[in-house]
Structures are given as C-alpha cells and as structure tokens.
Write a protein that holds these residues in place. Structure first.
Motif, PDB file in Angstrom:
ATOM      1  N   GLN A 120       0.820  -1.218   0.000  1.00 30.77           N
ATOM      2  CA  GLN A 120       0.000   0.000   0.000  1.00 30.77           C
ATOM      3  C   GLN A 120       0.859   1.276   0.000  1.00 30.77           C
ATOM      4  O   GLN A 120       0.461   2.295  -0.538  1.00 30.77           O
ATOM      5  CB  GLN A 120      -0.897  -0.019   1.243  1.00 30.77           C
ATOM      6  N   SER A 121       2.019   1.202   0.615  1.00 33.31           N
ATOM      7  CA  SER A 121       2.861   2.407   0.710  1.00 33.31           C
ATOM      8  C   SER A 121       4.322   1.965   0.780  1.00 33.31           C
ATOM      9  O   SER A 121       4.621   0.780   0.975  1.00 33.31           O
ATOM     10  CB  SER A 121       2.525   3.196   1.974  1.00 33.31           C
ATOM     11  N   VAL A 122       5.192   2.941   0.647  1.00 32.18           N
ATOM     12  CA  VAL A 122       6.621   2.633   0.737  1.00 32.18           C
ATOM     13  C   VAL A 122       6.952   2.113   2.144  1.00 32.18           C
ATOM     14  O   VAL A 122       7.750   1.199   2.303  1.00 32.18           O
ATOM     15  CB  VAL A 122       7.464   3.883   0.397  1.00 32.18           C
ATOM     16  N   HIS A 123       6.296   2.690   3.147  1.00 37.30           N
ATOM     17  CA  HIS A 123       6.531   2.227   4.516  1.00 37.30           C
ATOM     18  C   HIS A 123       6.141   0.757   4.666  1.00 37.30           C
ATOM     19  O   HIS A 123       6.877  -0.049   5.237  1.00 37.30           O
ATOM     20  CB  HIS A 123       5.742   3.085   5.501  1.00 37.30           C
ATOM     21  N   LYS A 124       4.973   0.426   4.110  1.00 34.47           N
ATOM     22  CA  LYS A 124       4.504  -0.967   4.202  1.00 34.47           C
ATOM     23  C   LYS A 124       5.437  -1.899   3.411  1.00 34.47           C
ATOM     24  O   LYS A 124       5.664  -3.044   3.786  1.00 34.47           O
ATOM     25  CB  LYS A 124       3.077  -1.083   3.663  1.00 34.47           C
ATOM     26  N   MET A 153       8.645  -1.457   3.069  1.00 37.01           N
ATOM     27  CA  MET A 153       9.838  -1.667   3.890  1.00 37.01           C
ATOM     28  C   MET A 153       9.554  -2.653   5.023  1.00 37.01           C
ATOM     29  O   MET A 153      10.392  -3.479   5.366  1.00 37.01           O
ATOM     30  CB  MET A 153      10.330  -0.333   4.476  1.00 37.01           C
ATOM     31  N   THR A 196      14.061  -5.872  -4.574  1.00 38.44           N
ATOM     32  CA  THR A 196      13.220  -4.682  -4.655  1.00 38.44           C
ATOM     33  C   THR A 196      13.497  -4.022  -5.992  1.00 38.44           C
ATOM     34  O   THR A 196      14.655  -3.844  -6.363  1.00 38.44           O
ATOM     35  CB  THR A 196      13.554  -3.734  -3.489  1.00 38.44           C
ATOM     36  N   ARG A 197      12.427  -3.729  -6.713  1.00 37.29           N
ATOM     37  CA  ARG A 197      12.621  -3.099  -8.022  1.00 37.29           C
ATOM     38  C   ARG A 197      11.611  -1.980  -8.216  1.00 37.29           C
ATOM     39  O   ARG A 197      10.655  -1.853  -7.447  1.00 37.29           O
ATOM     40  CB  ARG A 197      12.521  -4.130  -9.153  1.00 37.29           C
ATOM     41  N   ILE A 198      11.852  -1.188  -9.204  1.00 41.12           N
ATOM     42  CA  ILE A 198      10.977  -0.041  -9.478  1.00 41.12           C
ATOM     43  C   ILE A 198       9.619  -0.561  -9.941  1.00 41.12           C
ATOM     44  O   ILE A 198       9.534  -1.502 -10.728  1.00 41.12           O
ATOM     45  CB  ILE A 198      11.610   0.863 -10.559  1.00 41.12           C
ATOM     46  N   THR A 257       1.255   5.031 -11.073  1.00 38.21           N
ATOM     47  CA  THR A 257       1.880   6.248 -11.586  1.00 38.21           C
ATOM     48  C   THR A 257       2.850   6.860 -10.586  1.00 38.21           C
ATOM     49  O   THR A 257       3.432   7.886 -10.860  1.00 38.21           O
ATOM     50  CB  THR A 257       0.790   7.281 -11.897  1.00 38.21           C
ATOM     51  N   ASP A 258       2.958   6.253  -9.406  1.00 41.53           N
ATOM     52  CA  ASP A 258       3.880   6.861  -8.447  1.00 41.53           C
ATOM     53  C   ASP A 258       5.292   6.326  -8.644  1.00 41.53           C
ATOM     54  O   ASP A 258       5.562   5.563  -9.563  1.00 41.53           O
ATOM     55  CB  ASP A 258       3.390   6.647  -6.997  1.00 41.53           C
ATOM     56  N   CYS A 259       6.182   6.782  -7.783  1.00 38.28           N
ATOM     57  CA  CYS A 259       7.596   6.441  -7.933  1.00 38.28           C
ATOM     58  C   CYS A 259       7.980   5.332  -6.964  1.00 38.28           C
ATOM     59  O   CYS A 259       9.070   5.338  -6.401  1.00 38.28           O
ATOM     60  CB  CYS A 259       8.455   7.673  -7.695  1.00 38.28           C
ATOM     61  N   GLY A 260       7.063   4.423  -6.756  1.00 38.71           N
ATOM     62  CA  GLY A 260       7.254   3.422  -5.716  1.00 38.71           C
ATOM     63  C   GLY A 260       8.082   2.223  -6.126  1.00 38.71           C
ATOM     64  O   GLY A 260       8.715   2.183  -7.186  1.00 38.71           O
ATOM     65  N   MET A 261       8.044   1.236  -5.237  1.00 37.52           N
ATOM     66  CA  MET A 261       8.841   0.036  -5.404  1.00 37.52           C
ATOM     67  C   MET A 261       7.930  -1.175  -5.295  1.00 37.52           C
ATOM     68  O   MET A 261       6.825  -1.077  -4.756  1.00 37.52           O
ATOM     69  CB  MET A 261       9.889  -0.049  -4.294  1.00 37.52           C
TER      70      MET A 261
END
Lengths: 379, 88
Positions: free
Chosen positions: B11-15, B17, B32-34, B41-45
């Motif tokens: 759901q989020s970058v924190h989740k 991690m 972990t990849r892009i 559309t976000d810059c997440g992983m």
C-alpha cells in the motif's frame, strides 16, 4: 574551554557517531526516500522510524511521522484536529509552540480555550485539568517536562482518564523524549510531539509526531509524497499523509546513530545518570547565596533544567560574567515560555536557565557551580 | 535471486519496507525493483519474489496483519493479477 549548559535548547555534544553518520550519508547515500530506486535512503527512514517507535512504545512505526521540529509537529496536531466550536484545555506552563497555535485557533478559528493554572513549581493539577474537560473538549494539550523549571508532569495518569472523554490527549515531549520513560500506548497518548536534537541527542532539523489509531489530524502541509502520484488528493496512508516534500536525510542518518547510542546505553541508564546530575546541581545551587531557584526544590520528578533569579542584580549581567569569565553558556530570558514565567513568578525579566546534558561530568558540574557562585558574588 | 516475474505491491513505501523486514526474517528471497509503469503512476517500489514463494508471502502478510495491495505475474509481456489456480 566553554562549558555548555543550554541543553534544553539543544543538546551538545551530540551522541557519538552522529556527525560521522551525517557526513557518510552526504558522501555516499544518494537519493530521496520513496522517489524510485533509492533504497538506501528508504531503508534509513524506515529504520529510524522503527527505532523511535521502539523507544516510545508505539506498536506501529508508521504512526511516527517526521517533520521539521517539535513546533511543526505540534502545529500539525493542534491545527489538524481542531475546528470551529471545539474546546481545548491546556496548562499555564506551555511553550509558545503550544500557546501560539492555540491562541491563533482561538482568535481566528472559533476555538474556545481553557488554560488551567499549574503550580508555581510548574506541575499541573490532574484534577483541575479533568474538571475543565467538557463534552465539547476536543483536545487536551500538556507539557510533559517544563523547559523552564524542569518539572516532570505525570502524563501517565492523565491519559487513561481522558480516554473516558471525547478529547484527544496531546503531549509536548520536547524536553522529555529520550530523557524520561514514555510509553505512548500504556499512557494512552493520542499525540506526542518531540525533537530529534534535544534529549535524543541527534541533529537539529527533525521533529516527530506519534499519532494513535483513533487520531487523524488534517495534514498541515500537502504535496508530493512519492506515492499515489496520479491523485490530486493527499494520500490517506500513514506516514505519507503527513510527510510531503523531501525528508532531512542527513539528519535522519544522524538521528539513527543517536537512537542507536541511546539503545546501547539504555534509557534506564540515561535516566539514572540524569537523576544524579539533577541531584548534584540542585545540592550545589542551594549552597550558593543570593540565588532564587524556581521550580521543584526536590530532585524527584525533575530534569536537570534549573531557572534562577538573582535578586537585586540584572540576570543578564550575571550570565555575561558566567560566559565571559568562566566560559559557561546558559540561556537568559523567557525561553519562549512567557506563560510559564508568569506561572512561576519570574515574568517579565525571566531567569538564567542552566540545563545540563547526559555527557556532563561531575567535574563539569563543579566548575559550573563554582563559576556561578563567583559570578553572583562579583557582579 | 528471483526471476522478477512475480511482484508484490504494498500500500505504501513504509509498508513495503515493513514487508521486506518480514521476508528477511522468514528467509524468503526477494529483490526490490521499481514499480512497473503499468501498475501505478507513483515512484514506488515492488517486491519481486519467486513464484514458489507466493503462498508463503501471502501467509506472512496475513499473520503480520499487513495488507498486500496486489500480486502480479508477467504474462506475455504484461503484468496480470496473480490467480493461484491458474499457476498450479
């Protein structure tokens, strides 16, 4: 050599490894957390959150959000939960970080404010606070430890009582985080704001806010989070909701080193040493003639923060002799806390504040006390 | 190493991690990849895992009370939602 006794403003020296961690981060850690494949900085941010959550007793590290400083975080909490018609209860010992946003909300946002007087020692009266709470009370904000008198308030008793009301319980932990045992869950705190640079022994430029599960203030700042970028709306997800814009990454690296130091040293050992320092300074101050000591006269429930008056003399002159002749750095004035100085009876002149830190040795304290004695007598 | 053909979105970058920590604890390999552009559309992983670990990863998420936003598999060049029955 200077003797720095202004740790209530910011700690110095910082924990071992802080400066190196910041330098290494700038030299070798590229990128911004949440902005594509900069995994190193993302890991750093996550680990600092985890360390802090562990120290504060938060069960989910996502409920720790970072900002610029404690003032920013307090504003996020206060301005984010209050709306027109709400009532707030606070104490007469609050710092301007609390009093100014509350006054703003009172003047311009239709919020009603009750200021419960604290004792001249700087301690709040739990019953008086609870009695001031009404059905319209949305928020109770209290100072955990005073930046003026060093008094430590019993926030652990208040949280449980307030859970029976509609009010959120916010604690200003600017002076207590890293120096006093805080368990946000056990103490039923809804919002705890604090700095990375005071008793957490990290660099300036980072504040944190813990949010309980039942508390979801509107963000103060909206913008890019690196997540849900196609949406015009701020993400609901914590911590992203409150962390728009680029983080202070070198600062986080420094804070990470500082938190690791605290964990290795243990908070228990830090509290024990701080109590020794408090007692030693308090004993010494009572031997110096011509001083008025504000705040608790006992070393129980007290931080090594002491407000002093010198009747018949200008405290600025005394502090200047301390600085110029003895190299002892203190802070003179109202300490951004006019309410507190009115409460303890030192307004408008203020006091000389001596605030010790974890790294002070007995020899440092003896030198400071001798210098103070000399300055008072020779000013 | 993983083949990068199965990915897990959080759901989020924190989740994300947090999930990395759980997978490390459980000794499940991942990279972990892009995040593929097709999936957001976000810059997440995203976490790339082995197909054989999908069930275990789902169980870990359930046990740790962490919601997985989606699991996708690359099929004929495109990312499709992972449906276990199609891949047994």
């Amino acid at each position: 050599m200077n003797l720095y006794f202004n740790n209530a403003a910011t700690s110095w020296p910082k924990a071992p490894g802080v400066a190196e961690a910041m330098f290494d981060n700038i030299e070798s850690c590229m990128g911004s957390p949440g902005r594509s494949h900069y995994f190193q900085s993302q890991k750093l941010l996550f680990s600092v959150r985890q360390l802090l959550a562990g120290l504060l007793g938060a069960d989910e590290s996502s409920r720790i959000v970072f900002g610029l400083n404690t003032t920013h975080m307090i504003n996020t909490g206060i301005r984010g939960v209050l709306k027109s018609g709400d009532h707030v209860v606070t104490t007469s010992m609050e710092h301007n970080a609390v009093s100014r946003p509350l006054r703003y909300m009172e003047k311009y946002a239709g919020v009603r404010l009750t200021i419960v007087p604290s004792s001249p020692d700087g301690l709040f009266d739990i019953n008086a606070i609870v009695n001031a709470v009404t059905e319209q009370t949305k928020l109770v904000v209290v100072n955990h430890s005073s930046n003026v008198t060093g008094a430590i308030n019993r926030v652990n008793s208040l949280g449980g009582i307030l859970r029976e009301s509609n009010a959120y319980f916010m604690v200003d932990g600017a002076q207590s985080a890293g120096a006093v045992n805080i368990d946000v869950k056990k103490h039923k705190i809804d919002m705890l704001a604090g700095p990375g640079h005071k008793n957490l022994l990290g660099p300036s430029g980072i504040g944190f806010l813990y949010l309980s599960k039942r508390c979801k203030p509107c963000p103060l700042i909206y913008g890019g989070t690196g997540s849900f970028s196609d949406s015009d709306d701020q993400p609901e997800e914590l911590p992203d909701c409150y962390e728009s814009g680029t983080h202070n990454i070198p600062g986080l690296a420094g804070l990470s080193a500082a938190l690791s130091f605290i964990n290795e040293t243990t908070l228990k050992a830090i509290v024990v040493r701080k109590n020794e320092i408090t007692k030693k300074i308090l004993d010494g101050l009572t031997q110096i003639k011509g001083l008025t000591l504000y705040g608790p006269s006992s070393s129980e429930n007290r931080m090594p923060v002491f407000s002093l008056g010198v009747p018949g003399k200008d405290i600025a002159d005394v502090a200047e002799v301390l600085r110029q002749k003895h190299g002892v750095i203190t802070r003179v004035g109202l300490h951004c806390s006019p309410w507190a100085h009115k409460t303890i009876g030192s307004y408008p002149e203020g006091t000389i504040r001596i605030s010790a830190g974890f790294f002070h040795t007995d020899s440092d304290i003896n030198r400071m006390l001798e210098a103070l004695d000399h300055s008072v007598r020779n000013c | 190493m993983t083949t990068n053909d199965v990915i897990v979105l959080m759901q989020s970058v924190h989740k994300h991690m947090q999930m990395e920590t759980f997978l490390e604890q459980e000794r499940i390999s991942f990279t972990t990849r892009i995040k593929p552009r097709q999936l957001g559309t976000d810059c997440g992983m995203v976490l790339a895992i082995d197909l054989s670990d999908v069930f275990r990863v789902e169980q870990i998420a359930k046990r740790k009370n962490t919601q997985i936003f989606g699991i996708y598999i690359r099929y004929e060049g495109a990312w499709k939602p992972f449906k276990p029955d199609q891949h047994q």
